[in-house]
Design a protein around this motif. Structure first.
Motif, PDB file in Angstrom:
ATOM      1  N   LEU A 171       0.832  -1.195   0.000  1.00 37.15           N
ATOM      2  CA  LEU A 171       0.000   0.000   0.000  1.00 37.15           C
ATOM      3  C   LEU A 171       0.866   1.244   0.000  1.00 37.15           C
ATOM      4  O   LEU A 171       2.014   1.233   0.469  1.00 37.15           O
ATOM      5  CB  LEU A 171      -0.895   0.007   1.240  1.00 37.15           C
ATOM      6  N   VAL A 172       0.326   2.340  -0.520  1.00 38.38           N
ATOM      7  CA  VAL A 172       1.028   3.621  -0.579  1.00 38.38           C
ATOM      8  C   VAL A 172       0.442   4.542   0.503  1.00 38.38           C
ATOM      9  O   VAL A 172      -0.781   4.641   0.626  1.00 38.38           O
ATOM     10  CB  VAL A 172       0.867   4.262  -1.970  1.00 38.38           C
ATOM     11  N   PRO A 173       1.279   5.211   1.302  1.00 36.52           N
ATOM     12  CA  PRO A 173       0.734   6.147   2.296  1.00 36.52           C
ATOM     13  C   PRO A 173      -0.162   7.189   1.638  1.00 36.52           C
ATOM     14  O   PRO A 173       0.167   7.734   0.584  1.00 36.52           O
ATOM     15  CB  PRO A 173       1.986   6.779   2.907  1.00 36.52           C
ATOM     16  N   TYR A 174      -1.307   7.465   2.272  1.00 36.59           N
ATOM     17  CA  TYR A 174      -2.261   8.414   1.715  1.00 36.59           C
ATOM     18  C   TYR A 174      -2.396   9.666   2.586  1.00 36.59           C
ATOM     19  O   TYR A 174      -2.100  10.770   2.141  1.00 36.59           O
ATOM     20  CB  TYR A 174      -3.623   7.735   1.527  1.00 36.59           C
ATOM     21  N   THR A 175      -2.849   9.511   3.822  1.00 43.51           N
ATOM     22  CA  THR A 175      -2.966  10.669   4.702  1.00 43.51           C
ATOM     23  C   THR A 175      -3.046  10.199   6.144  1.00 43.51           C
ATOM     24  O   THR A 175      -3.316   9.021   6.415  1.00 43.51           O
ATOM     25  CB  THR A 175      -4.203  11.516   4.355  1.00 43.51           C
ATOM     26  N   ARG A 176      -2.842  11.142   7.085  1.00 40.54           N
ATOM     27  CA  ARG A 176      -2.787  10.796   8.497  1.00 40.54           C
ATOM     28  C   ARG A 176      -3.640  11.741   9.318  1.00 40.54           C
ATOM     29  O   ARG A 176      -3.840  12.907   8.953  1.00 40.54           O
ATOM     30  CB  ARG A 176      -1.341  10.852   9.024  1.00 40.54           C
ATOM     31  N   LEU A 177      -4.128  11.243  10.444  1.00 36.52           N
ATOM     32  CA  LEU A 177      -4.781  12.081  11.436  1.00 36.52           C
ATOM     33  C   LEU A 177      -3.735  12.982  12.076  1.00 36.52           C
ATOM     34  O   LEU A 177      -2.686  12.496  12.515  1.00 36.52           O
ATOM     35  CB  LEU A 177      -5.429  11.202  12.511  1.00 36.52           C
ATOM     36  N   PRO A 178      -3.960  14.311  12.132  1.00 34.13           N
ATOM     37  CA  PRO A 178      -2.972  15.194  12.771  1.00 34.13           C
ATOM     38  C   PRO A 178      -2.656  14.735  14.192  1.00 34.13           C
ATOM     39  O   PRO A 178      -3.535  14.327  14.953  1.00 34.13           O
ATOM     40  CB  PRO A 178      -3.668  16.556  12.750  1.00 34.13           C
ATOM     41  N   ARG A 179      -1.384  14.815  14.554  1.00 27.27           N
ATOM     42  CA  ARG A 179      -0.919  14.296  15.842  1.00 27.27           C
ATOM     43  C   ARG A 179      -1.632  14.939  17.019  1.00 27.27           C
ATOM     44  O   ARG A 179      -1.795  14.312  18.075  1.00 27.27           O
ATOM     45  CB  ARG A 179       0.594  14.504  15.961  1.00 27.27           C
ATOM     46  N   ALA A 180      -2.096  16.172  16.871  1.00 32.26           N
ATOM     47  CA  ALA A 180      -2.766  16.864  17.981  1.00 32.26           C
ATOM     48  C   ALA A 180      -4.021  16.136  18.447  1.00 32.26           C
ATOM     49  O   ALA A 180      -4.500  16.375  19.569  1.00 32.26           O
ATOM     50  CB  ALA A 180      -3.129  18.283  17.551  1.00 32.26           C
ATOM     51  N   HIS A 181      -4.543  15.210  17.607  1.00 32.50           N
ATOM     52  CA  HIS A 181      -5.789  14.516  17.952  1.00 32.50           C
ATOM     53  C   HIS A 181      -5.561  13.050  18.313  1.00 32.50           C
ATOM     54  O   HIS A 181      -6.533  12.296  18.480  1.00 32.50           O
ATOM     55  CB  HIS A 181      -6.771  14.618  16.787  1.00 32.50           C
ATOM     56  N   HIS A 182      -4.321  12.632  18.467  1.00 27.77           N
ATOM     57  CA  HIS A 182      -4.045  11.220  18.719  1.00 27.77           C
ATOM     58  C   HIS A 182      -4.486  10.758  20.098  1.00 27.77           C
ATOM     59  O   HIS A 182      -4.594   9.552  20.340  1.00 27.77           O
ATOM     60  CB  HIS A 182      -2.552  10.935  18.520  1.00 27.77           C
ATOM     61  N   ASP A 183      -4.748  11.673  21.021  1.00 25.86           N
ATOM     62  CA  ASP A 183      -5.201  11.266  22.351  1.00 25.86           C
ATOM     63  C   ASP A 183      -6.697  10.982  22.399  1.00 25.86           C
ATOM     64  O   ASP A 183      -7.200  10.464  23.403  1.00 25.86           O
ATOM     65  CB  ASP A 183      -4.865  12.345  23.383  1.00 25.86           C
ATOM     66  N   CYS A 184      -7.415  11.295  21.341  1.00 28.57           N
ATOM     67  CA  CYS A 184      -8.857  11.047  21.296  1.00 28.57           C
ATOM     68  C   CYS A 184      -9.131   9.599  20.886  1.00 28.57           C
ATOM     69  O   CYS A 184      -8.272   8.916  20.319  1.00 28.57           O
ATOM     70  CB  CYS A 184      -9.529  11.995  20.305  1.00 28.57           C
ATOM     71  N   HIS A 185     -10.333   9.144  21.173  1.00 23.04           N
ATOM     72  CA  HIS A 185     -10.751   7.801  20.759  1.00 23.04           C
ATOM     73  C   HIS A 185     -11.310   7.867  19.341  1.00 23.04           C
ATOM     74  O   HIS A 185     -12.210   8.665  19.063  1.00 23.04           O
ATOM     75  CB  HIS A 185     -11.807   7.258  21.718  1.00 23.04           C
TER      76      HIS A 185
END
Length: 285
Positions: A6-20
């Motif tokens: 697979l090719v990387p597409y996009t990521r959730l911004p790190r500022a929101h990684h503490d959320c569920h």
């Protein structure tokens, strides 16, 4: 066996990684969306309305935030409407809360309408015209239906002569059309509302995502040890001719493990646990 990464597409911004992460998807226009909450809903009992946040990462990299009030779904499906609003649908519908099963939110995050589309939602994808395509799993015999954003059914698989339609294993929505690969017979079904359904016989069993481009098709997934299988094939007038069989891996070559997949036209987007990044396979790549 040949491996396709697979090719990387996009990521959730790190500022929101503490959320569920309640769920995530890629919409008809290529934007990725995450539905986030402070904590996971309780696994049992009545779901009390809760506030949630949709984080959207668009194809140009811009990030949008939309707060949603009074979300009802314990196991939600999410998608974006062309007007900037969002759809949140509960996978399961009980008699006491069925009216709230599908919630439509405007671009400011306010609920504008709610309706039911039936229990046991396996897939819920919005097309470019703003209609909701819903495929059910085997606890609901409703098969595949297309709904307006106001709750009016605009297409149904009833009477469409789709063989063995007990569970919508795979659903691909692109433009205003849909492709499906349902259990038990696993035909490849091509649906254009207003036209007869085209059914092609298929020997590839158990795929949970399908990509289509021109006269080519790719099936992803399967049973047991074939869960990472990628099968390429060719479309004929009446059937699928399987060709190359391989494995689909994460960009680093490892198996995806627990994941979700969204199919749009020639693309299959795959998101592996912890569900903060989307990767993509493109049959037209």
């Amino acid at each position: 066996m040949q491996k396709t990464a697979l090719v990387p597409y996009t990521r959730l911004p790190r500022a929101h990684h503490d959320c569920h992460v309640l769920t995530s998807t890629v919409d008809a226009f290529g934007a990725a969306h995450w539905l986030l909450a402070e904590r996971a809903p309780a696994p049992r009992g009545v779901v009390r309305p809760f506030d949630a946040l949709v984080v959207s990462v668009h194809a140009d990299g811009n990030v949008g935030l939309t707060g949603l009030s009074a979300v009802q779904a314990r196991w939600p499906h999410l998608d974006r409407l062309p007007d900037g609003g969002f759809v949140v649908a509960a996978a399961r519908a009980r008699r006491d809360d069925a009216v709230h099963q599908v919630q439509i939110f405007d671009e400011s995050g306010r609920e504008t309408t709610a309706f039911s589309v039936g229990d046991a939602i396996e897939h819920m994808l919005v097309d470019e015209a703003g209609h909701l395509w819903v495929g059910h799993f085997d606890e609901n015999p409703d098969g595949i239906n297309r709904w307006s954003a106001t709750g009016r059914r605009t297409w149904t698989s009833d009477g469409a002569r789709i063989p063995g339609l007990l569970d919508c294993y795979a659903l691909n929505v692109s433009g205003t059309a849909a492709w499906a690969c349902p259990y038990t017979d696993f035909p490849l079904v091509e649906i254009h509302p207003g036209r007869p359904v085209k059914v092609r016989a298929n020997t590839v069993r158990g795929a949970h995502a399908v990509a289509v481009h021109g006269e080519r098709v790719a099936f992803y997934g399967g049973y047991g040890e074939e869960r990472d299988r990628l099968v390429h094939g060719a479309l004929t007038a009446t059937s699928i001719q399987p060709a190359e069989v391989g494995l689909l891996t994460l960009p680093d070559g490892t198996p995806p493990g627990r994941r979700r997949a969204v199919a749009r036209g020639s693309r299959i987007y795959v998101q592996a646990e912890p569900f903060t990044a989307w990767n993509v396979f493109d049959l037209n790549g």
